[in-house]
Design an enzyme around this catalytic site. Sequence first.
Site, PDB file in Angstrom:
ATOM      1  CG  ASP A  67     -37.195  23.048 -21.484  1.00  0.00           C
ATOM      2  OD1 ASP A  67     -37.730  24.072 -21.324  1.00  0.00           O
ATOM      3  OD2 ASP A  67     -35.909  22.523 -20.907  1.00  0.00           O
ATOM      4  CG  ASP A 136     -28.243  17.517 -14.868  1.00  0.00           C
ATOM      5  OD1 ASP A 136     -28.315  18.410 -15.370  1.00  0.00           O
ATOM      6  OD2 ASP A 136     -28.873  16.463 -15.191  1.00  0.00           O
ATOM      7  CG  HIS A 138     -30.371  20.096 -17.606  1.00  0.00           C
ATOM      8  ND1 HIS A 138     -30.895  19.296 -16.582  1.00  0.00           N
ATOM      9  CD2 HIS A 138     -30.826  21.397 -17.577  1.00  0.00           C
ATOM     10  CE1 HIS A 138     -31.663  20.111 -16.185  1.00  0.00           C
ATOM     11  NE2 HIS A 138     -31.793  21.316 -16.653  1.00  0.00           N
TER      12      HIS A 138
HETATM   13  C1  GLP Z   1     -34.728  23.293 -15.906  1.00  0.00           C
HETATM   14  C2  GLP Z   1     -35.223  23.831 -17.431  1.00  0.00           C
HETATM   15  C3  GLP Z   1     -33.983  24.469 -17.982  1.00  0.00           C
HETATM   16  C4  GLP Z   1     -33.454  25.320 -16.860  1.00  0.00           C
HETATM   17  C5  GLP Z   1     -32.558  24.455 -16.197  1.00  0.00           C
HETATM   18  C6  GLP Z   1     -32.025  25.341 -14.740  1.00  0.00           C
HETATM   19  O1  GLP Z   1     -35.000  22.123 -15.664  1.00  0.00           O
HETATM   20  N1  GLP Z   1     -35.646  22.797 -18.295  1.00  0.00           N
HETATM   21  O2  GLP Z   1     -34.338  25.208 -19.303  1.00  0.00           O
HETATM   22  O3  GLP Z   1     -32.428  26.328 -17.568  1.00  0.00           O
HETATM   23  O4  GLP Z   1     -33.339  23.458 -15.552  1.00  0.00           O
HETATM   24  O5  GLP Z   1     -33.303  25.557 -13.918  1.00  0.00           O
HETATM   25  P1  GLP Z   1     -33.057  26.761 -12.671  1.00  0.00           P
HETATM   26  O6  GLP Z   1     -33.089  27.924 -13.609  1.00  0.00           O
HETATM   27  O7  GLP Z   1     -34.597  26.343 -11.957  1.00  0.00           O
HETATM   28  O8  GLP Z   1     -31.953  26.244 -11.780  1.00  0.00           O
END
Ligand code: GLP
Length: 260
Positions: A67, A136, A138
């Site tokens: 992304d 959440d 995702h």
């Molecule tokens: C982000 C990214 C994801 C990532 C997730 C967890 O916003 N878009 O690809 O895996 O959310 O983020 P973090 O590793 O900073 O907790």
Amino acid sequence: MEVLIFDKNESASLYAAKIFAKQIREKPEAVIGLATGSTPGLLYAELRQQHEEKGLDFSGITSFNLDEYVGLDSDHPSSYRYFMQQALFDHVNIKSDRVHLPNGMSDDVPSTCVDYEKSISAAGGIDLQVLGLGSDGHIGFNEPSSSLASRTRIKTLTQETREDNAHFFNSADEVPRHCITMGIGTIMEARQIVLLAFGKQKAAAVQQVVEGAMSAMWPATILQMHPSVVVLLDEAAAASLEQKDYYREVADNKPDWQRI
Ligand code: GLP
């Protein structure tokens, strides 16, 4: 779904690096799917080290990131392109023309998304995809209510995600509202998936992903339908799992031929 619980995130990251290094050695022209955020930092540090010290060779590797934020160019220090350059690409011998991230500065987002899908197909599909997990639920930036069959497209970030990611910016208000993300259908076509989740803020999402019912409200639960997923957790992220003892028993009694 294989669930492995480690005492700390460093050990989980080393294990993830072993899976990646094995993939790269076994298929020097592998296509790898990469994630950003705080979670994969140690994985990339270990891959850099293996490149420097053990000659892990990225020269034939093609990569696709999950992304990118809409409106941030590659020089913006909070863009995912910038993050990847710093975390990995500038330090290993991956070829710049084989590195792909969605173009968040595109003036034709729908075409950019279609082209991204075409590039993944033209490269032969993704062999190994690393995923982080949003609090959440995702994956990529597929927020709750995303179609479980979605393809690469624009998404609007939830307030929760913008607040979670505010530490990469000066404030939550500076986090872009929109992003381009691989879809859930796109991610599910990867041949092997490694999901990393660390810290207590991920415990509820982890419990849903591993033990909950499949639902677009917890997008990562679709991974239950994938034939080859390894979930690597630290103790804090595993804290709400009901079958923790069973996952440990499975790991402790793994046949030698399944160990890496
Ligand atoms: C982000 C990214 C994801 C990532 C997730 C967890 O916003 N878009 O690809 O895996 O959310 O983020 P973090 O590793 O900073 O907790």
